[in-house]
Scaffold this motif. Structure first.
Motif, PDB file in Angstrom:
ATOM      1  N   THR A  40       0.828  -1.210   0.000  1.00 28.85           N
ATOM      2  CA  THR A  40       0.000   0.000   0.000  1.00 28.85           C
ATOM      3  C   THR A  40       0.858   1.255   0.000  1.00 28.85           C
ATOM      4  OG1 THR A  40      -1.806  -1.125   1.151  1.00 28.85           O
ATOM      5  CG2 THR A  40      -1.766   1.266   1.280  1.00 28.85           C
ATOM      6  N   ASN A  41       1.897   1.282   0.844  1.00 28.32           N
ATOM      7  CA  ASN A  41       2.783   2.453   0.894  1.00 28.32           C
ATOM      8  C   ASN A  41       3.514   2.642  -0.428  1.00 28.32           C
ATOM      9  OD1 ASN A  41       2.071   3.030   3.520  1.00 28.32           O
ATOM     10  ND2 ASN A  41       3.763   1.893   4.427  1.00 28.32           N
ATOM     11  N   ALA A  42       3.951   1.516  -1.036  1.00 24.61           N
ATOM     12  CA  ALA A  42       4.648   1.612  -2.313  1.00 24.61           C
ATOM     13  C   ALA A  42       3.711   2.162  -3.391  1.00 24.61           C
ATOM     14  CB  ALA A  42       5.181   0.241  -2.715  1.00 24.61           C
ATOM     15  N   TYR A  43       2.488   1.661  -3.426  1.00 26.39           N
ATOM     16  CA  TYR A  43       1.529   2.153  -4.413  1.00 26.39           C
ATOM     17  C   TYR A  43       1.192   3.622  -4.155  1.00 26.39           C
ATOM     18  CZ  TYR A  43      -2.702   2.980  -6.996  1.00 26.39           C
ATOM     19  OH  TYR A  43      -3.634   3.537  -7.834  1.00 26.39           O
ATOM     20  N   ASP A  44       1.054   3.988  -2.900  1.00 25.76           N
ATOM     21  CA  ASP A  44       0.737   5.364  -2.541  1.00 25.76           C
ATOM     22  C   ASP A  44       1.796   6.320  -3.079  1.00 25.76           C
ATOM     23  OD1 ASP A  44      -0.846   7.327  -1.078  1.00 25.76           O
ATOM     24  OD2 ASP A  44       0.885   7.470   0.236  1.00 25.76           O
ATOM     25  N   LEU A  45       3.053   5.937  -2.994  1.00 24.96           N
ATOM     26  CA  LEU A  45       4.125   6.798  -3.483  1.00 24.96           C
ATOM     27  C   LEU A  45       4.142   6.826  -5.006  1.00 24.96           C
ATOM     28  CD1 LEU A  45       7.705   7.092  -2.055  1.00 24.96           C
ATOM     29  CD2 LEU A  45       7.363   6.943  -4.519  1.00 24.96           C
ATOM     30  N   LEU A  46       4.083   5.676  -5.638  1.00 27.98           N
ATOM     31  CA  LEU A  46       4.226   5.616  -7.099  1.00 27.98           C
ATOM     32  C   LEU A  46       2.985   6.105  -7.836  1.00 27.98           C
ATOM     33  CD1 LEU A  46       6.119   2.228  -7.568  1.00 27.98           C
ATOM     34  CD2 LEU A  46       7.059   4.544  -7.458  1.00 27.98           C
ATOM     35  N   SER A  47       1.837   6.127  -7.198  1.00 25.28           N
ATOM     36  CA  SER A  47       0.639   6.627  -7.855  1.00 25.28           C
ATOM     37  C   SER A  47       0.558   8.153  -7.807  1.00 25.28           C
ATOM     38  CB  SER A  47      -0.613   6.033  -7.194  1.00 25.28           C
ATOM     39  OG  SER A  47      -0.710   6.434  -5.838  1.00 25.28           O
TER      40      SER A  47
END
Length: 318
Positions: free
Chosen positions: A50-57
């Motif tokens: 979730t944190n990775a997606y939050d940053l890359l999105s």
């Protein structure tokens, strides 16, 4: 050392937004805590994805990470750069866990295959900033709240019209009684403060969207309810007082003499609650139901001559 968000999601650095979303959806389904209650490592993997997606999105934060200005946690990679010159990563940094979305039909959490329909909302809080010295005299970022959690609650037609209290089970396992509002059954999302995901700055909120189930014989028309009501030929010709169903129970309705099929009668205040206050009406459309194989009626009509002959299709120009 903060994890590389690309590696966490298993995508290349040049991956498209669609590829990133697809990878996140796959990991979120695999490691969601609701599906892995016996796997103590799943929650951590779900949070990391979730944190990775939050940053890359976030296009801005992704560009900052690609330039090496922030790490995989969204923190500046050179927090003291301002002491000797300009800081390439100056300013504020946004970071926030992604929201989750649950399909809910009442009673339990519903089909997990539908849980992730709206998984890719994110709620961010401001992070960093205040000055080149960070914690050494600079302004500290406030603790981050937990993620908001979105639900869709399907409500029976009559319950929605009466604003009956509904019981809902949250993703935390907590069961609460939800008092419906006029706004909620008219499309406005309900917010349950503090009933979302946990976070160091407090819990996020639960966001509940109400959908109203269809009904076998009622039809909603804005704030009104429509009902097609069969009546007998004798009731139409002679008039009658008959029982009519409403969402509040049966009521008596007066059918006037010589009522034609298609005539609509109104029951005040028997519809859906209005956002402005009060309730809509129930609109009852009369439908004459002729008996089958009634020899007496057939003989009567053969010999019947109306006092004032009329063409019932004259309005159609025929």
């Amino acid at each position: 050392m903060a994890a590389d968000p690309y590696s966490t999601l298993g995508v290349e650095r040049g991956a498209s937004e669609a590829d990133i979303k697809k990878a996140y959806r796959k990991l979120a389904k695999a490691f969601h805590p609701d599906k892995n209650r016996d796997n103590p490592t799943a929650a951590g993997k779900f949070s990391a994805a979730t944190n990775a997606y939050d940053l890359l999105s976030d296009k801005h934060r992704r560009a900052q990470f690609d330039r090496g200005e922030i790490d995989g946690d969204g923190n500046p990679t050179h927090p003291f750069a301002g002491m000797g010159g300009s800081s390439p990563g100056g300013g504020g940094f946004r970071r926030g866990p992604g929201g989750t979305h649950y399909e809910y039909s009442g009673g339990d959490a519903g089909d997990l295959g539908d849980i992730f329909e709206g998984l890719f909302r994110s709620s961010g809080g401001q992070r960093g900033g205040g000055g080149p010295f960070g914690g050494f005299g600079g302004r500290q970022a406030p603790p981050q709240k937990g993620a908001d959690v979105a639900y869709r609650l399907a409500v029976n037609f009559e319950d929605a019209a009466r604003l009956d209290t509904q019981r809902i089970t949250l993703s935390s396992g907590k069961t609460i009684d939800l008092k419906l509002t006029a706004g909620a059954v008219n499309g406005k999302q309900m917010k349950l403060s503090g009933q979302g995901g946990e976070g160091p700055g407090g819990n996020g909120d639960a966001l509940v969207a109400i959908t109203v189930k269809s009904h076998p014989f009622y039809e909603r028309d804005g704030d009104d309810i429509r009902l097609d009501l069969p009546i007998g030929l004798d009731e139409a010709v002679l008039g009658a007082k008959i029982k009519v169903p409403t969402v509040d129970g049966q009521v008596m309705l007066t059918v006037p003499k010589n009522a034609a099929s298609g005539k609509t009668l109104r029951l005040k205040g028997k519809g859906f609650p209005k956002a402005s206050g009060g309730r809509g009406d129930q609109l009852v459309k009369l439908e004459i139901d002729l008996p089958e194989n009634d020899a007496a009626l057939t003989e009567f009509v053969k010999d019947w001559k109306p006092v004032r002959p009329q063409n019932p299709r004259s309005a159609l120009g025929i």
